[in-house]
Design a protein around this motif. Structure first.
Motif, PDB file in Angstrom:
ATOM      1  N   TRP A 585       0.804  -1.222   0.000  1.00  0.00           N
ATOM      2  CA  TRP A 585       0.000   0.000   0.000  1.00  0.00           C
ATOM      3  C   TRP A 585       0.839   1.274   0.000  1.00  0.00           C
ATOM      4  N   ASN A 586       2.057   1.212   0.471  1.00  0.00           N
ATOM      5  CA  ASN A 586       2.850   2.433   0.654  1.00  0.00           C
ATOM      6  C   ASN A 586       3.619   2.794  -0.605  1.00  0.00           C
ATOM      7  N   ARG A 587       2.878   3.083  -1.654  1.00  0.00           N
ATOM      8  CA  ARG A 587       3.500   3.524  -2.903  1.00  0.00           C
ATOM      9  C   ARG A 587       3.293   5.028  -3.060  1.00  0.00           C
ATOM     10  N   CYS A 588       4.153   5.623  -3.848  1.00  0.00           N
ATOM     11  CA  CYS A 588       4.055   7.057  -4.077  1.00  0.00           C
ATOM     12  C   CYS A 588       2.931   7.357  -5.059  1.00  0.00           C
ATOM     13  N   PRO A 589       2.450   8.588  -5.129  1.00  0.00           N
ATOM     14  CA  PRO A 589       1.354   8.935  -6.063  1.00  0.00           C
ATOM     15  C   PRO A 589       1.689   8.626  -7.517  1.00  0.00           C
ATOM     16  N   HIS A 590       2.938   8.813  -7.874  1.00  0.00           N
ATOM     17  CA  HIS A 590       3.317   8.535  -9.262  1.00  0.00           C
ATOM     18  C   HIS A 590       3.135   7.050  -9.597  1.00  0.00           C
ATOM     19  N   ALA A 591       3.476   6.171  -8.635  1.00  0.00           N
ATOM     20  CA  ALA A 591       3.289   4.736  -8.860  1.00  0.00           C
ATOM     21  C   ALA A 591       1.821   4.391  -8.977  1.00  0.00           C
ATOM     22  N   TYR A 592       0.981   5.010  -8.094  1.00  0.00           N
ATOM     23  CA  TYR A 592      -0.459   4.736  -8.177  1.00  0.00           C
ATOM     24  C   TYR A 592      -1.050   5.262  -9.480  1.00  0.00           C
ATOM     25  N   GLU A 593      -0.504   6.336  -9.982  1.00  0.00           N
ATOM     26  CA  GLU A 593      -0.996   6.861 -11.261  1.00  0.00           C
ATOM     27  C   GLU A 593      -0.768   5.857 -12.383  1.00  0.00           C
ATOM     28  N   ILE A 594       0.372   5.184 -12.348  1.00  0.00           N
ATOM     29  CA  ILE A 594       0.654   4.156 -13.355  1.00  0.00           C
ATOM     30  C   ILE A 594      -0.256   2.948 -13.170  1.00  0.00           C
TER      31      ILE A 594
END
Length: 750
Positions: A585-594
């Motif tokens: 769950w602890n991913r950065c916003p850029h990773a979640y955007e991908i």
């Protein structure tokens, strides 16, 4: 930011708009890296292309300098186009010579031992030291049958066998040159069928005796078997039923290979000792009497084994693939060198039993000619074409040969689905199995009409040819042409070969087949399958081919009953990972955007779950089922990562394990899936004897140390750019984490 249209071309306006994450995503999915295309008029020598590449690198920064380099390359090409092209043709042609010569020599070295093995040793050539008169009585054997002990009805039995081998090889090479999609294959007579040829001989001779009529019936059966094999191959290819060949249980085929290996090794010793062998006191006694001939074979075989083990690398593979062929070619000069030294020291000569008799025989006044001539007279040269006489065929022998013919046809079918995919992967060629089946159908059909033996694409010889630089139809036709020359002069050359060369080659091939079928299989099959392997090999050795066929059927049915299917469908379900979330769950916003992208996010991860027992009976169901699921997805939405979950699988037999490995390769080659992740369901691995975890992780290139940390990845762009292969995880959540990390890495390797 606004992403560009899907069909936009960024290279047309390279400096007007700064690339965004979305544009990078679209370009990586649909287009190659930014690079102008090479004009067709500028394909040429490597130095010209390098000059053009240098000019294109400087195109944006210094267009004038790039144009100058471009013109310079153009002017250099204009000064020497014709001479350069002619020199390339000469180089290409010269590069084929070693491959053609090596394969032609290999045909001769293989043709001699197998050619003299088509007919039993006890059906003696008239040149043998101990012969019986034509029409000898058939002696009763201990098993109630007969002991084949008579004279071959025609002169030059060994020469006839060698030409039978070369004739089938020539036809296969010519036909497959124009019907196969391979450019570097080598056709060969199906030497593994030698035991079936001898089994047919015993049946026919037992009914018709030792005369020409028996030989006529035998050639009719050889041709009929080849024609049937050709029809079956053509039908399977024409109806696109090539996958049906994978329904053969793997352990049954392996057991047959082990039995064939024992038979070929025994045949090698019989050829060397010039006496038949049986598993009784008399058989062992006859061999002990001829041990002075056999010890040379054992010595050469032991030497090859020692050298082979000494030259293996850390993984257990040979460093020198051509070691065995070169060793076999050196046996003859080594033997003659040692013989000459021994003769010089002792003043004695060797017994004639160490050598083959004159394979080109003559009778009466015909013997007065040149004894060293290489071209035979027309009668014996074309003997292979006029042996068959339809009026002398024994239909009783044909009917009694039906079980052996069925076994021969079934065994002939197993080589193609093994050799073709293996060679396609090794030579990096994408071929259609059905086309190759039809090519084998044409080849065997034509050679069958002409009364010849079965042929196929030989994997070992094709790999030797490929690695030696052989390629193209012209080179393939040259192989056929030089093999045709051997058809005329090969038997005379064979007269100068010592028996130990043929015996060593046959013994080595037989031991290799036995090791492959029985010894190397230990630990890869469960106890039921491995027991069946031993049973089939022993039954084939003791009781013959028909009994082995029955033993194989019983073993397959028994395995089917024990490995009964727990669920009717091996595929429980499938879905994309768009609605699945890993525990990371602890991913950065850029990773979640991908990952949340509706075009290139988790939707490009596809999950399939298997269930029940996976075995040879449902191999086609789960293999074709996964492929059909992928085909059902639109091409623009097809996954780049697939997860196959084995959590609910209760057992996997050897056939299913091999099919899973092939499925992994098919997903990459046919559908362009970059990464296949397999969930074993347990830390102990997959529920099978085969070490699938090792097999399925051999191609993985993403190191665990390179995984994302808080949504960011180490900057090893070369590693990430080559991301492909397969990986094994213990649980589905681990597979989802790994797939998400790889998906992010593929989109943003920074």
């Amino acid at each position: 930011m606004t992403s560009p249209l899907p069909n936009s071309k960024r290279r047309s306006v390279p400096h007007m708009v700064a690339p965004t994450i979305h544009s990078l995503r679209d370009s990586m999915l649909s287009e190659p890296p930014l690079q102008p295309s090479i004009p067709n008029s500028h394909y040429g020598a490597i130095d010209e292309i390098q000059s053009w590449v240098k000019s294109s690198d400087n195109l944006e920064s210094d267009n004038e300098s790039g144009q100058t380099s471009f013109d310079a390359a153009n002017s250099r090409r204009g000064r020497r186009p014709l001479l350069h092209q002619q020199w390339e043709c000469v180089q290409q042609g010269a590069s084929q010579i070693p491959a053609i010569a090596l394969v032609t020599l290999f045909h001769l070295m293989v043709g001699i031992p197998f050619g003299v093995s088509y007919f039993p040793v006890s059906w003696k050539s008239s040149s043998s030291s101990v012969v019986s008169s034509v029409g000898d009585e058939m002696e009763s054997g201990a098993d109630g049958g007969f002991v084949l002990d008579g004279t071959f009805p025609l002169p030059g039995k060994e020469a006839l066998g060698i030409r039978m081998f070369l004739f089938s090889t020539i036809i296969g090479q010519l036909v497959m040159t124009f019907s196969s999609n391979f450019n570097n294959f080598i056709a060969l007579q199906m030497v593994e069928n030698v035991p079936f040829c001898q089994a047919l001989t015993y049946i026919v001779v037992g009914i018709q005796g030792y005369g020409k009529e028996a030989l006529s019936t035998l050639f009719f059966l050889f041709g009929l078997a080849s024609a049937i094999v050709g029809l079956v191959f053509y039908f399977l290819g024409r109806m696109e039923l090539g996958k049906i060949l994978y329904f053969f249980p793997a352990h049954v085929l392996v057991g047959c290979i082990g039995g064939i290996g024992i038979f070929i090794a025994k045949t090698g010793l019989e050829v060397t000792a010039d006496t038949s062998f049986s598993f009784d006191v008399d058989g062992w006694t006859n061999f002990l009497v001829k041990f002075h001939l056999l010890w040379v074979v054992f010595l050469f075989e032991a030497g090859l084994r020692v050298i082979s083990n000494w030259t293996k690398d850390e993984s257990g593979k040979s460093r020198y693939p051509l070691l065995s062929p070169i060793y076999f070619c050196l046996i003859t000069p080594i033997f003659y060198g040692c013989y000459g030294l021994w003769r010089w020291v002792s003043g004695k000569t060797l017994d004639h039993d160490y050598f083959f008799p004159s394979l080109i025989e003559c009778r009466g006044d015909d013997c007065s000619g040149d004894a060293t001539r290489f071209f035979d007279d027309s009668e014996s040269l074309y003997m292979i074409f006029h042996i068959l006489d339809l009026s002398s065929i024994s239909w009783e022998a044909v009917i009694r040969s039906i079980p052996t013919m069925i076994a021969l046809v079934m065994f002939s079918l197993i080589h193609v689905p093994i050799n073709i995919p293996a060679f396609a992967v090794s030579s990096n060629v994408d071929v259609d199995m059905n086309v190759e089946l039809m090519a084998h159908g044409y080849s065997n059909g034509i050679v069958g009409i002409l009364g010849g033996l079965q042929n196929y694409m030989a994997y070992t010889q094709s790999m030797i040819y490929y690695k030696s630089g052989g390629n193209g139809k012209i080179s393939s036709l040259a192989v056929a042409a030089f093999t045709t020359v051997l058809f005329f002069i090969g038997p005379q050359i064979a007269s100068y070969m010592p028996k130990c060369m043929a015996g060593t080659l046959l013994l080595h091939c037989g031991i290799d087949l036995f090791m492959e079928g029985v010894y190397d299989s230990y630990g890869k099959y469960d106890y039921v399958e491995y027991t069946g392997i031993w049973a089939i090999a022993l039954v084939m050795t003791i009781a013959g081919m028909e009994a082995a066929l029955i033993a194989g059927a019983i073993s397959a049915l028994l395995t089917y009953a024990i490995q009964s299917v727990a669920y009717p469908q091996p595929i429980r379900g499938s879905m994309s990972a768009a609605t699945l979330r890993s525990s990371e769950w602890n991913r950065c916003p850029h990773a979640y955007e991908i990952l949340d992208s509706e075009v290139a996010g988790r939707i490009r991860i596809f999950v399939v779950q298997f269930q029940g027992h996976l075995f040879f009976g449902n191999v086609s169901l789960f293999s074709d089922g996964v492929k059909d699921l992928i085909r059902g997805i639109p091409s623009e939405k097809r996954p780049c990562i697939i997860i196959i979950d084995f959590m609910l699988v209760l057992g996997i037999d050897s056939s299913a394990a091999q099919a899973i490995i092939k499925l992994r390769d098919s997903l990459t080659n046919q559908f362009g899936i970059k990464l296949s992740i397999f969930v074993s369901g347990s830390a102990e691995g997959f529920p099978c004897e085969t070490n699938l975890s090792e097999e399925l992780t051999s191609q993985a290139v993403l190191n665990e140390d390179a995984l994302l940390r808080n949504g960011r990845r180490v900057s090893d762009e070369r590693l990430l750019a080559s991301l492909s292969g397969s990986h094994v995880c213990d649980e589905l959540d681990q597979a989802l984490v790994y797939a998400e990390d790889c998906l992010i890495a593929m989109k943003d390797p920074s």
